[in-house]
Design an enzyme around this catalytic site. Structure first.
Site, short mmCIF file in Angstrom:
data_model
loop_
_atom_site.label_atom_id
_atom_site.label_comp_id
_atom_site.label_asym_id
_atom_site.label_seq_id
_atom_site.Cartn_x
_atom_site.Cartn_y
_atom_site.Cartn_z
N SER A 54 -5.48 -65.27 -35.95
CA SER A 54 -4.38 -65.75 -36.80
C SER A 54 -4.80 -66.81 -37.83
CB SER A 54 -3.29 -66.35 -35.91
OG SER A 54 -2.32 -66.96 -36.72
N GLY B 14 11.19 -52.17 -38.49
CA GLY B 14 10.78 -53.10 -37.43
C GLY B 14 11.32 -54.51 -37.67
N GLY B 15 10.69 -55.48 -37.00
CA GLY B 15 11.17 -56.86 -37.07
C GLY B 15 11.19 -57.43 -38.47
N ASP C 239 10.88 -66.27 -40.61
CA ASP C 239 10.49 -65.12 -41.45
C ASP C 239 11.61 -64.84 -42.45
OD1 ASP C 239 8.03 -64.65 -40.27
OD2 ASP C 239 8.81 -63.18 -38.85
N LYS D 75 8.42 -61.87 -30.07
CA LYS D 75 9.51 -62.36 -30.92
C LYS D 75 10.90 -62.01 -30.36
CE LYS D 75 7.15 -62.54 -35.41
NZ LYS D 75 7.15 -62.12 -36.81
N TYR E 250 -0.34 -59.19 -46.53
CA TYR E 250 -1.07 -60.18 -47.33
C TYR E 250 -2.58 -59.97 -47.21
CZ TYR E 250 -0.42 -62.06 -42.65
OH TYR E 250 -0.33 -62.19 -41.29
N SER F 50 -2.58 -68.91 -38.92
CA SER F 50 -1.62 -70.01 -38.78
C SER F 50 -2.26 -71.38 -38.53
CB SER F 50 -0.62 -69.69 -37.66
OG SER F 50 0.22 -68.67 -38.11
N GLY G 156 2.53 -60.54 -49.41
CA GLY G 156 3.20 -61.27 -48.33
C GLY G 156 2.71 -62.68 -48.09
N THR H 117 4.73 -64.95 -32.12
CA THR H 117 4.34 -63.72 -32.83
C THR H 117 4.19 -62.57 -31.84
OG1 THR H 117 2.89 -62.84 -34.54
CG2 THR H 117 1.84 -64.24 -32.90
P1 NAP Z 1 6.74 -53.37 -36.67
O1 NAP Z 1 7.81 -54.07 -35.88
O2 NAP Z 1 5.66 -52.66 -35.98
O3 NAP Z 1 7.51 -52.38 -37.68
C1 NAP Z 1 6.87 -51.64 -38.67
C2 NAP Z 1 7.80 -50.48 -39.10
O4 NAP Z 1 7.06 -49.72 -40.01
C3 NAP Z 1 8.18 -49.58 -37.95
O5 NAP Z 1 9.42 -49.93 -37.43
C4 NAP Z 1 8.19 -48.19 -38.58
O6 NAP Z 1 9.50 -47.85 -39.07
C5 NAP Z 1 7.27 -48.34 -39.77
N1 NAP Z 1 5.96 -47.75 -39.46
C6 NAP Z 1 5.13 -48.05 -38.44
N2 NAP Z 1 4.03 -47.28 -38.48
C7 NAP Z 1 4.18 -46.46 -39.55
C8 NAP Z 1 3.40 -45.41 -40.10
N3 NAP Z 1 2.23 -45.04 -39.55
N4 NAP Z 1 3.87 -44.78 -41.20
C9 NAP Z 1 5.05 -45.15 -41.77
N5 NAP Z 1 5.84 -46.12 -41.27
C10 NAP Z 1 5.41 -46.76 -40.18
O7 NAP Z 1 6.02 -54.40 -37.62
P2 NAP Z 1 6.64 -55.70 -38.31
O8 NAP Z 1 6.42 -56.87 -37.45
O9 NAP Z 1 8.02 -55.38 -38.76
O10 NAP Z 1 5.64 -55.87 -39.57
C11 NAP Z 1 5.62 -54.94 -40.62
C12 NAP Z 1 4.60 -55.38 -41.67
O11 NAP Z 1 5.01 -56.63 -42.24
C13 NAP Z 1 3.20 -55.61 -41.10
O12 NAP Z 1 2.24 -55.16 -42.04
C14 NAP Z 1 3.12 -57.10 -40.94
O13 NAP Z 1 1.80 -57.60 -41.05
C15 NAP Z 1 3.96 -57.57 -42.13
N6 NAP Z 1 4.56 -58.90 -41.90
C16 NAP Z 1 4.26 -59.87 -42.80
C17 NAP Z 1 4.80 -61.13 -42.63
C18 NAP Z 1 4.48 -62.19 -43.64
O14 NAP Z 1 4.69 -63.38 -43.35
N7 NAP Z 1 4.03 -61.83 -44.82
C19 NAP Z 1 5.64 -61.41 -41.55
C20 NAP Z 1 5.93 -60.38 -40.64
C21 NAP Z 1 5.36 -59.12 -40.83
P3 NAP Z 1 10.10 -46.35 -38.88
O15 NAP Z 1 9.66 -45.92 -37.50
O16 NAP Z 1 11.58 -46.53 -38.98
O17 NAP Z 1 9.52 -45.52 -39.96
#
Ligand code: NAP
Length: 270
Positions: A14, A125-126, A99, A63, A208, A16, A229, A59
């Site tokens: 991380s 997702g989250g 977030d 969460k 990011y 962080s 991000g 994280t």
């Molecule tokens: P998550 O809970 O695993 O959700 C990701 C979503 O993306 C899933 O619900 C799914 O939706 C879709 N997905 C997953 N695998 C996929 C694939 N192979 N093809 C197409 N769609 C897919 O993850 P998350 O925590 O929400 O994070 C999502 C992204 O945001 C990550 O890259 C994470 O690093 C980034 N993020 C960034 C920050 C920041 O501070 N910049 C904070 C949090 C997260 P469906 O099943 O409905 O298609």
């Protein structure tokens, strides 16, 4: 000296600790920030209760699981169903979702005016849920794009949920990538192709790492206004410190210092 930690599992990569140490060095906060990595959340909670930790970030994969340990949850965290920031007061846990606050700050940085505008969110997702709540609170119109729209309709109330095929016929103001598609190691992948990206004015990729995903590269090719991000990541950390320490911190100041560290050519932020 106050103590703060990040809890999760398999999170030793991380960014962080670097982020929070930078915040401590740029403000009057006298504190340390370290990682508490364990595959059992009950063990983590016991550790924290037996310590003098004043607050912690949460994280993957805790969460949602953390919610049952809280004495209080903020209204937006409750609606999102996830907590990533906890303040400890007299041994009791108060939970927030920074977030969500980081996304609101990113919208401001991008100079977006979302009222009555269509915002398409890729993923369910989250992070997508936090985007959804931020857009609703800005009076925008969120639309979720999912691989399985029928299975997630219960997660997003009063919201249109479409498939990637339906997206081909849509146009909108902002397109957000809230999927992991495009991050390391698969940096040559984009969740959607050029034909779709052209139909939007603004692009936000929550990824990011790398700095420029394929999604962002295509957006730049079509002269779209693009953001990755990193500002959200920094902003959620800043908001956590504000909650823990009851003070106000300039996010842009921290961002301008950290962007160079984050994208140092030898070591990108993870
Ligand atoms: P998550 O809970 O695993 O959700 C990701 C979503 O993306 C899933 O619900 C799914 O939706 C879709 N997905 C997953 N695998 C996929 C694939 N192979 N093809 C197409 N769609 C897919 O993850 P998350 O925590 O929400 O994070 C999502 C992204 O945001 C990550 O890259 C994470 O690093 C980034 N993020 C960034 C920050 C920041 O501070 N910049 C904070 C949090 C997260 P469906 O099943 O409905 O298609």
């Amino acid at each position: 000296m106050k103590k703060f930690v990040l809890i999760g599992n398999n999170i030793n990569y991380s960014f962080s600790p670097i982020l929070h140490t930078m915040i401590f060095n740029s403000t009057s906060i006298k504190a340390t920030y370290s990682i508490l990595d364990n595959n059992n959340i009950a063990n983590i909670i016991t550790n924290i209760k037996n310590s003098d930790i004043s607050g912690f970030n949460v994280t993957i994969p805790y969460k949602e699981n953390i919610i049952k340990f809280l004495a209080y949850i903020s209204p937006e965290a409750l609606e999102i169903g996830a907590v990533n920031c906890v303040k400890v007061i007299n041994g009791k846990f108060f939970g927030y979702n920074t977030d969500y606050l980081g996304i609101l700050e990113t919208f401001k940085k991008m100079n977006l005016s979302l009222k009555n505008k269509k915002v398409f969110i890729l993923g369910s997702g989250g992070a997508a849920k936090a985007c959804w709540k931020s857009i609703v609170d800005c009076d925008g119109i969120p639309i979720i794009v999912s691989r399985n729209p029928d299975e997630i309709s219960h997660l997003f109330k009063n919201t249109k949920i479409i498939s990637y095929i339906d997206l081909i016929n849509e146009k909108g103001y902002l397109l957000i990538n809230a999927t992991p598609i495009g991050t390391y190691p698969n940096i040559n992948e984009s969740p959607v192709d050029e034909g779709i990206i052209q139909n939007f004015d603004f692009l936000l990729d929550l990824i990011y790492n790398p700095k420029e995903t394929k999604f962002i590269k295509i957006g730049k090719k079509y002269k779209k206004i693009c953001e990755n991000g990193l500002f959200m990541l920094i902003s959620q950390g800043v908001k956590s410190e504000e909650i823990w320490n009851n003070l106000s911190i300039n996010t842009h100041n921290i961002y301008s210092k950290l962007i160079n560290i984050a994208y140092n050519k030898n070591k990108e932020v993870k």
